[in-house]
Design a protein around this motif. Sequence first.
Motif, PDB file in Angstrom:
ATOM      1  N   LEU A  47       0.849  -1.186   0.000  1.00  0.00           N
ATOM      2  CA  LEU A  47       0.000   0.000   0.000  1.00  0.00           C
ATOM      3  C   LEU A  47       0.888   1.242   0.000  1.00  0.00           C
ATOM      4  O   LEU A  47       1.982   1.208   0.566  1.00  0.00           O
ATOM      5  N   PRO A  48       0.433   2.333  -0.588  1.00  0.00           N
ATOM      6  CA  PRO A  48       1.179   3.591  -0.468  1.00  0.00           C
ATOM      7  C   PRO A  48       1.241   4.008   1.001  1.00  0.00           C
ATOM      8  O   PRO A  48       0.233   3.933   1.718  1.00  0.00           O
ATOM      9  N   LYS A  49       2.420   4.417   1.450  1.00  0.00           N
ATOM     10  CA  LYS A  49       2.545   4.842   2.850  1.00  0.00           C
ATOM     11  C   LYS A  49       3.692   5.819   2.990  1.00  0.00           C
ATOM     12  O   LYS A  49       4.599   5.863   2.161  1.00  0.00           O
ATOM     13  N   GLY A  50       3.635   6.607   4.058  1.00  0.00           N
ATOM     14  CA  GLY A  50       4.685   7.585   4.284  1.00  0.00           C
ATOM     15  C   GLY A  50       4.621   8.140   5.692  1.00  0.00           C
ATOM     16  O   GLY A  50       3.846   7.683   6.531  1.00  0.00           O
ATOM     17  N   TRP A  51       5.452   9.147   5.935  1.00  0.00           N
ATOM     18  CA  TRP A  51       5.632   9.722   7.254  1.00  0.00           C
ATOM     19  C   TRP A  51       4.572  10.768   7.578  1.00  0.00           C
ATOM     20  O   TRP A  51       3.935  11.301   6.682  1.00  0.00           O
ATOM     21  N   PRO A  58      -3.525  12.266   9.903  1.00  0.00           N
ATOM     22  CA  PRO A  58      -3.043  10.985   9.387  1.00  0.00           C
ATOM     23  C   PRO A  58      -3.746  10.569   8.090  1.00  0.00           C
ATOM     24  O   PRO A  58      -3.087  10.106   7.152  1.00  0.00           O
ATOM     25  N   ALA A  59      -5.056  10.755   8.004  1.00  0.00           N
ATOM     26  CA  ALA A  59      -5.788  10.381   6.791  1.00  0.00           C
ATOM     27  C   ALA A  59      -5.363  11.244   5.606  1.00  0.00           C
ATOM     28  O   ALA A  59      -5.216  10.742   4.478  1.00  0.00           O
ATOM     29  N   GLU A  60      -5.154  12.533   5.835  1.00  0.00           N
ATOM     30  CA  GLU A  60      -4.700  13.417   4.754  1.00  0.00           C
ATOM     31  C   GLU A  60      -3.298  13.035   4.283  1.00  0.00           C
ATOM     32  O   GLU A  60      -3.008  13.054   3.080  1.00  0.00           O
ATOM     33  N   ALA A  63      -3.575  10.031   2.079  1.00  0.00           N
ATOM     34  CA  ALA A  63      -4.083  10.395   0.754  1.00  0.00           C
ATOM     35  C   ALA A  63      -2.994  11.047  -0.089  1.00  0.00           C
ATOM     36  O   ALA A  63      -2.895  10.809  -1.299  1.00  0.00           O
ATOM     37  N   ARG A  64      -2.148  11.853   0.537  1.00  0.00           N
ATOM     38  CA  ARG A  64      -1.051  12.486  -0.202  1.00  0.00           C
ATOM     39  C   ARG A  64      -0.063  11.438  -0.697  1.00  0.00           C
ATOM     40  O   ARG A  64       0.460  11.537  -1.805  1.00  0.00           O
ATOM     41  N   GLU A  65       0.189  10.412   0.118  1.00  0.00           N
ATOM     42  CA  GLU A  65       1.078   9.330  -0.317  1.00  0.00           C
ATOM     43  C   GLU A  65       0.479   8.576  -1.503  1.00  0.00           C
ATOM     44  O   GLU A  65       1.201   8.173  -2.417  1.00  0.00           O
ATOM     45  N   ALA A  66      -0.837   8.383  -1.490  1.00  0.00           N
ATOM     46  CA  ALA A  66      -1.498   7.705  -2.614  1.00  0.00           C
ATOM     47  C   ALA A  66      -1.302   8.499  -3.903  1.00  0.00           C
ATOM     48  O   ALA A  66      -1.114   7.923  -4.975  1.00  0.00           O
ATOM     49  N   ARG A  67      -1.332   9.824  -3.795  1.00  0.00           N
ATOM     50  CA  ARG A  67      -1.125  10.658  -4.979  1.00  0.00           C
ATOM     51  C   ARG A  67       0.325  10.578  -5.455  1.00  0.00           C
ATOM     52  O   ARG A  67       0.598  10.399  -6.638  1.00  0.00           O
ATOM     53  N   GLU A  68       1.285  10.714  -4.525  1.00  0.00           N
ATOM     54  CA  GLU A  68       2.693  10.738  -4.904  1.00  0.00           C
ATOM     55  C   GLU A  68       3.201   9.383  -5.386  1.00  0.00           C
ATOM     56  O   GLU A  68       3.956   9.306  -6.353  1.00  0.00           O
ATOM     57  N   ILE A  73      -5.939  10.224  -6.749  1.00  0.00           N
ATOM     58  CA  ILE A  73      -6.516  11.329  -5.990  1.00  0.00           C
ATOM     59  C   ILE A  73      -7.853  10.842  -5.463  1.00  0.00           C
ATOM     60  O   ILE A  73      -8.632  10.210  -6.193  1.00  0.00           O
ATOM     61  N   GLY A  74      -8.102  11.124  -4.182  1.00  0.00           N
ATOM     62  CA  GLY A  74      -9.347  10.637  -3.613  1.00  0.00           C
ATOM     63  C   GLY A  74      -9.704  11.296  -2.311  1.00  0.00           C
ATOM     64  O   GLY A  74      -9.032  12.221  -1.850  1.00  0.00           O
ATOM     65  N   LEU A  75     -10.762  10.789  -1.729  1.00  0.00           N
ATOM     66  CA  LEU A  75     -11.310  11.316  -0.487  1.00  0.00           C
ATOM     67  C   LEU A  75     -10.886  10.410   0.663  1.00  0.00           C
ATOM     68  O   LEU A  75     -11.332   9.260   0.745  1.00  0.00           O
ATOM     69  N   PRO A  76     -10.025  10.907   1.566  1.00  0.00           N
ATOM     70  CA  PRO A  76      -9.606  10.077   2.699  1.00  0.00           C
ATOM     71  C   PRO A  76     -10.675  10.054   3.789  1.00  0.00           C
ATOM     72  O   PRO A  76     -11.415  11.019   3.956  1.00  0.00           O
ATOM     73  N   GLU A  77     -10.753   8.951   4.486  1.00  0.00           N
ATOM     74  CA  GLU A  77     -11.661   8.821   5.623  1.00  0.00           C
ATOM     75  C   GLU A  77     -10.843   8.868   6.910  1.00  0.00           C
ATOM     76  O   GLU A  77      -9.742   8.337   6.972  1.00  0.00           O
ATOM     77  N   ASP A  78     -11.437   9.471   7.946  1.00  0.00           N
ATOM     78  CA  ASP A  78     -10.753   9.596   9.230  1.00  0.00           C
ATOM     79  C   ASP A  78     -10.672   8.293  10.010  1.00  0.00           C
ATOM     80  O   ASP A  78      -9.984   8.230  11.004  1.00  0.00           O
ATOM     81  N   ARG A  79     -11.354   7.263   9.581  1.00  0.00           N
ATOM     82  CA  ARG A  79     -11.332   6.013  10.347  1.00  0.00           C
ATOM     83  C   ARG A  79     -10.095   5.190  10.015  1.00  0.00           C
ATOM     84  O   ARG A  79      -9.773   4.959   8.860  1.00  0.00           O
TER      85      ARG A  79
END
Length: 163
Positions: A47-51, A58-60, A63-68, A73-79
């Motif tokens: 899975l895309p992951k980062g610091w 954390p959710a944002e 989502a930024r890691e998924a883009r990079e 590009i998508g809508l992150p959920e807080d859960r």
Amino acid sequence: MIQLPLRVARRHQRLGRTQFAALPWRMVNDSLEICLITSRGRGRWILPKGWPMDRATPAEAAAREAREEAGLIGLPEDRCLGVWSYVKGGAKTGSPHFAMVFPVHVTQVLGDWPERGQRRRKWFSRERAAAKLDAPELRQMVLLFDPAPLRPIAAPQPPFAGS
């Protein structure tokens, strides 16, 4: 729920580091699809992951890691769907890492993105995605993932209009 980035004191960083991962998903013809990317080193499916990132939840950050890393590009959920751990840098000299997983509902797939030349991305069914992942905890999160948003336990009550 309000999220704040996690911080680990510098002197404790060898004890464990926290990362945020995205579980990128979409619906195609009423079927759930999960996007995985390849790691840079061995080309494993991950899975895309980062610091943690300043001024990002954390959710944002996920989502930024998924883009990079995947051009999604998508809508992150807080859960948070769960946490999995791994050792980065070798079993004897490496440090433990803990990755928190957040769903990202993909709304746009880019043709070009920052790490395009370093990774592949591919959409899988839930079952195939789980089978491609090494970590048992991560496989479980993918298999149990429900894209339906969380619903409140009880409908909000109107304010009391006492007499």
